[in-house]
Design a protein around this motif. Structure first.
Motif, PDB file in Angstrom:
ATOM      1  N   MET A 291      -3.770 -17.435 -10.904  1.00  0.00           N
ATOM      2  CA  MET A 291      -3.052 -16.256 -10.434  1.00  0.00           C
ATOM      3  C   MET A 291      -3.771 -14.994 -10.894  1.00  0.00           C
ATOM      4  O   MET A 291      -4.086 -14.854 -12.083  1.00  0.00           O
ATOM      5  CB  MET A 291      -1.610 -16.247 -10.957  1.00  0.00           C
ATOM      6  CG  MET A 291      -0.705 -17.310 -10.379  1.00  0.00           C
ATOM      7  SD  MET A 291       1.037 -17.063 -10.879  1.00  0.00           S
ATOM      8  CE  MET A 291       1.393 -15.519 -10.001  1.00  0.00           C
ATOM      9  N   SER A 292      -4.015 -14.085  -9.982  1.00  0.00           N
ATOM     10  CA  SER A 292      -4.656 -12.826 -10.358  1.00  0.00           C
ATOM     11  C   SER A 292      -3.646 -11.928 -11.066  1.00  0.00           C
ATOM     12  O   SER A 292      -2.433 -12.060 -10.883  1.00  0.00           O
ATOM     13  CB  SER A 292      -5.198 -12.109  -9.125  1.00  0.00           C
ATOM     14  OG  SER A 292      -4.129 -11.642  -8.320  1.00  0.00           O
ATOM     15  N   VAL A 293      -4.159 -11.014 -11.862  1.00  0.00           N
ATOM     16  CA  VAL A 293      -3.285 -10.067 -12.557  1.00  0.00           C
ATOM     17  C   VAL A 293      -2.538  -9.202 -11.538  1.00  0.00           C
ATOM     18  O   VAL A 293      -1.365  -8.884 -11.722  1.00  0.00           O
ATOM     19  CB  VAL A 293      -4.107  -9.196 -13.525  1.00  0.00           C
ATOM     20  CG1 VAL A 293      -3.245  -8.078 -14.105  1.00  0.00           C
ATOM     21  CG2 VAL A 293      -4.691 -10.052 -14.650  1.00  0.00           C
ATOM     22  N   ALA A 294      -3.193  -8.866 -10.445  1.00  0.00           N
ATOM     23  CA  ALA A 294      -2.551  -8.050  -9.416  1.00  0.00           C
ATOM     24  C   ALA A 294      -1.359  -8.783  -8.791  1.00  0.00           C
ATOM     25  O   ALA A 294      -0.300  -8.190  -8.545  1.00  0.00           O
ATOM     26  CB  ALA A 294      -3.557  -7.670  -8.329  1.00  0.00           C
ATOM     27  N   SER A 295      -1.518 -10.085  -8.541  1.00  0.00           N
ATOM     28  CA  SER A 295      -0.417 -10.841  -7.949  1.00  0.00           C
ATOM     29  C   SER A 295       0.734 -10.996  -8.935  1.00  0.00           C
ATOM     30  O   SER A 295       1.905 -10.987  -8.551  1.00  0.00           O
ATOM     31  CB  SER A 295      -0.903 -12.204  -7.467  1.00  0.00           C
ATOM     32  OG  SER A 295      -1.310 -13.015  -8.560  1.00  0.00           O
ATOM     33  N   PHE A 302       6.137  -4.552 -10.038  1.00  0.00           N
ATOM     34  CA  PHE A 302       5.390  -3.320 -10.304  1.00  0.00           C
ATOM     35  C   PHE A 302       4.706  -2.860  -9.026  1.00  0.00           C
ATOM     36  O   PHE A 302       4.071  -3.669  -8.329  1.00  0.00           O
ATOM     37  CB  PHE A 302       4.352  -3.541 -11.405  1.00  0.00           C
ATOM     38  CG  PHE A 302       4.941  -3.701 -12.773  1.00  0.00           C
ATOM     39  CD1 PHE A 302       5.190  -2.588 -13.567  1.00  0.00           C
ATOM     40  CD2 PHE A 302       5.266  -4.954 -13.263  1.00  0.00           C
ATOM     41  CE1 PHE A 302       5.745  -2.727 -14.832  1.00  0.00           C
ATOM     42  CE2 PHE A 302       5.818  -5.115 -14.523  1.00  0.00           C
ATOM     43  CZ  PHE A 302       6.063  -3.993 -15.306  1.00  0.00           C
ATOM     44  N   ALA A 303       4.827  -1.573  -8.735  1.00  0.00           N
ATOM     45  CA  ALA A 303       4.232  -1.041  -7.511  1.00  0.00           C
ATOM     46  C   ALA A 303       2.714  -1.050  -7.580  1.00  0.00           C
ATOM     47  O   ALA A 303       2.036  -1.228  -6.557  1.00  0.00           O
ATOM     48  CB  ALA A 303       4.741   0.377  -7.256  1.00  0.00           C
ATOM     49  N   GLU A 304       2.160  -0.856  -8.770  1.00  0.00           N
ATOM     50  CA  GLU A 304       0.713  -0.810  -8.944  1.00  0.00           C
ATOM     51  C   GLU A 304       0.303  -1.669 -10.138  1.00  0.00           C
ATOM     52  O   GLU A 304       1.014  -1.711 -11.151  1.00  0.00           O
ATOM     53  CB  GLU A 304       0.246   0.634  -9.198  1.00  0.00           C
ATOM     54  CG  GLU A 304       0.529   1.601  -8.057  1.00  0.00           C
ATOM     55  CD  GLU A 304      -0.357   1.330  -6.853  1.00  0.00           C
ATOM     56  OE1 GLU A 304      -1.415   0.677  -7.045  1.00  0.00           O
ATOM     57  OE2 GLU A 304      -0.004   1.769  -5.752  1.00  0.00           O
ATOM     58  N   PRO A 305      -0.847  -2.359 -10.055  1.00  0.00           N
ATOM     59  CA  PRO A 305      -1.336  -3.126 -11.210  1.00  0.00           C
ATOM     60  C   PRO A 305      -1.499  -2.276 -12.462  1.00  0.00           C
ATOM     61  O   PRO A 305      -1.292  -2.752 -13.571  1.00  0.00           O
ATOM     62  CB  PRO A 305      -2.681  -3.670 -10.718  1.00  0.00           C
ATOM     63  CG  PRO A 305      -2.541  -3.746  -9.236  1.00  0.00           C
ATOM     64  CD  PRO A 305      -1.692  -2.556  -8.867  1.00  0.00           C
ATOM     65  N   SER A 306      -1.867  -1.001 -12.277  1.00  0.00           N
ATOM     66  CA  SER A 306      -2.066  -0.136 -13.441  1.00  0.00           C
ATOM     67  C   SER A 306      -0.756   0.056 -14.215  1.00  0.00           C
ATOM     68  O   SER A 306      -0.769   0.147 -15.447  1.00  0.00           O
ATOM     69  CB  SER A 306      -2.614   1.226 -12.999  1.00  0.00           C
ATOM     70  OG  SER A 306      -1.738   1.852 -12.077  1.00  0.00           O
ATOM     71  N   ALA A 307       0.371   0.124 -13.495  1.00  0.00           N
ATOM     72  CA  ALA A 307       1.666   0.258 -14.170  1.00  0.00           C
ATOM     73  C   ALA A 307       1.976  -1.005 -14.974  1.00  0.00           C
ATOM     74  O   ALA A 307       2.524  -0.936 -16.086  1.00  0.00           O
ATOM     75  CB  ALA A 307       2.767   0.516 -13.150  1.00  0.00           C
ATOM     76  N   PHE A 308       1.610  -2.160 -14.420  1.00  0.00           N
ATOM     77  CA  PHE A 308       1.798  -3.417 -15.147  1.00  0.00           C
ATOM     78  C   PHE A 308       0.920  -3.448 -16.388  1.00  0.00           C
ATOM     79  O   PHE A 308       1.367  -3.866 -17.469  1.00  0.00           O
ATOM     80  CB  PHE A 308       1.472  -4.598 -14.231  1.00  0.00           C
ATOM     81  CG  PHE A 308       1.425  -5.926 -14.929  1.00  0.00           C
ATOM     82  CD1 PHE A 308       2.516  -6.393 -15.647  1.00  0.00           C
ATOM     83  CD2 PHE A 308       0.272  -6.710 -14.881  1.00  0.00           C
ATOM     84  CE1 PHE A 308       2.460  -7.623 -16.309  1.00  0.00           C
ATOM     85  CE2 PHE A 308       0.221  -7.936 -15.534  1.00  0.00           C
ATOM     86  CZ  PHE A 308       1.314  -8.386 -16.249  1.00  0.00           C
ATOM     87  N   HIS A 309      -0.329  -3.009 -16.270  1.00  0.00           N
ATOM     88  CA  HIS A 309      -1.224  -2.979 -17.428  1.00  0.00           C
ATOM     89  C   HIS A 309      -0.624  -2.128 -18.544  1.00  0.00           C
ATOM     90  O   HIS A 309      -0.636  -2.528 -19.717  1.00  0.00           O
ATOM     91  CB  HIS A 309      -2.596  -2.421 -17.029  1.00  0.00           C
ATOM     92  CG  HIS A 309      -3.516  -3.447 -16.439  1.00  0.00           C
ATOM     93  ND1 HIS A 309      -4.535  -4.029 -17.150  1.00  0.00           N
ATOM     94  CD2 HIS A 309      -3.553  -4.005 -15.200  1.00  0.00           C
ATOM     95  CE1 HIS A 309      -5.181  -4.902 -16.383  1.00  0.00           C
ATOM     96  NE2 HIS A 309      -4.605  -4.897 -15.185  1.00  0.00           N
ATOM     97  N   ARG A 310      -0.111  -0.940 -18.202  1.00  0.00           N
ATOM     98  CA  ARG A 310       0.472  -0.061 -19.229  1.00  0.00           C
ATOM     99  C   ARG A 310       1.686  -0.718 -19.880  1.00  0.00           C
ATOM    100  O   ARG A 310       1.850  -0.676 -21.104  1.00  0.00           O
ATOM    101  CB  ARG A 310       0.858   1.278 -18.614  1.00  0.00           C
ATOM    102  CG  ARG A 310      -0.322   2.158 -18.229  1.00  0.00           C
ATOM    103  CD  ARG A 310       0.128   3.579 -17.917  1.00  0.00           C
ATOM    104  NE  ARG A 310       1.024   3.622 -16.766  1.00  0.00           N
ATOM    105  CZ  ARG A 310       0.617   3.736 -15.497  1.00  0.00           C
ATOM    106  NH1 ARG A 310      -0.686   3.810 -15.226  1.00  0.00           N
ATOM    107  NH2 ARG A 310       1.489   3.779 -14.498  1.00  0.00           N
TER     108      ARG A 310
END
Length: 335
Positions: A291-295, A302-310
């Motif tokens: 599974m990719s981090v984006a998925s 999360f609307a954006e992967p960057s929000a998930f990273h934070r």
């Protein structure tokens, strides 16, 4: 992480002190209802019973692993000593002081730096096995989570010893990757949790002690209440479809103010509950390298992967990528 079953290897760890000191093992296993021949995983309740039987036999609640024995009743006295601490920080300080007096070594100190709280274990004279570190952290963390009525998400665990051979269970037990062969043993979490109030009463303590030490194995057994009801409801819904707070209150036939008050009485908020569930699900999903981090970010709402990273870095102190590397490295090394 809810520990639904305990690998039999932890039973063997617990029995090690009995064997070293010449105690008979069979009566202890029989009294705890553990079948030594099956070698199957056992329940947390069985392991808790085993822990009690060993303590009754040896008059030591720390499995003979410390410089001085932790005499029977010590953990009960510890609970009474910290019950009326105003905050988690004060409770942890008292807990660590108490254990230093009782155990001599190993003992722990609370350090705060860069927004993180570290419980650091000190060993001046002896080297300790992973089981000793695990037992110490279980006592401290299990009590701390119960006192504030919620799970304390961990960011990092280091053990100042090598990984026991063929024991992947050690790397997975606390819900975050365990780093071995480190300069010191430590447990790290977000320092904001130190300000949480201690919410337990003497009546609640009586019920807690009835289930100790089995309840320490799950870090925090959720009480029957609004937090449990909300957690069960949210687990049945994909995170991207979770209702907002006003919608949730309406579904529960409560006003938002009433629901907010009831959650606060149980030491939680809707935001912290969602963070807890998302964090646990994210850590589980990161264990699947297909599974990719984006998925994963999308699946968690999360609307954006960057929000998930934070968010993930706030929960664990690590990026999703580095967390996954540590997780998979542990699996490979123990697989």
């Amino acid at each position: 992480m809810d520990i639904q079953s305990i690998p039999y290897a932890f039973v063997e760890d617990a029995l090690g002190g009995l064997v070293r000191h010449g105690y008979a093992v069979d009566p202890i296993l029989k009294a705890a209802g553990v079948d030594e021949h099956s070698k199957d995983a056992i329940s947390a309740a069985q392991y808790g019973k085993l822990w009690l039987e060993i303590a009754n036999c040896t008059d030591d609640e720390f499995f003979g692993l410390s410089a001085r024995p932790m005499r029977r009743g010590s953990f009960t006295l510890l609970c009474h000593a910290v019950m009326h601490a105003r905050t988690l920080e004060r409770a942890l300080q008292r807990t660590l002081r108490f254990l230093r007096v009782v155990l001599d070594e190993p003992y722990g100190e609370l350090h705060v730096s860069d927004g993180r709280a570290h419980i650091v274990l000190i060993k001046n004279r002896s080297s300790y096995p992973a089981f000793a570190y695990r037992t110490f952290l279980l006592l401290v963390l299990g009590l701390a989570c119960w006192l504030v009525g919620r799970r304390i998400p961990l960011q990092r665990i280091d053990f100042a010893c090598s990984m026991p051979e063929n024991r992947a269970d050690y790397a997975q037990f606390f819900g975050v990757p365990v780093h071995f062969n480190q300069p010191q043993c430590l447990l790290t979490f977000d320092a904001d949790y130190l300000a949480l109030p201690v919410i337990r009463t003497e009546l609640a303590l009586r019920d807690f002690l009835k289930e100790t030490p089995a309840n320490l194995l799950v870090r925090y057994r959720h009480d029957t209440g609004w937090v449990t009801r909300l957690r069960s409801r949210l687990k049945q819904i994909a995170p991207c479809d979770w209702p907002d707070f006003d919608q949730l209150a309406a579904q529960m036939a409560l006003s938002p103010a009433t629901l907010r008050r009831r959650l606060r009485e149980e030491g939680q908020s809707y935001a912290s509950l969602k963070d807890e569930l998302r964090s646990g699900l994210a850590q589980s999903l990161l264990g699947h390298d297909e599974m990719s981090v984006a998925s994963i970010a999308n699946q968690l709402g999360f609307a954006e992967p960057s929000a998930f990273h934070r968010a993930f870095r706030k929960w664990t102190g690590a990026s999703p990528g580095s967390f996954r590397k540590d997780l998979l490295r542990g699996k490979i090394r123990n697989g």
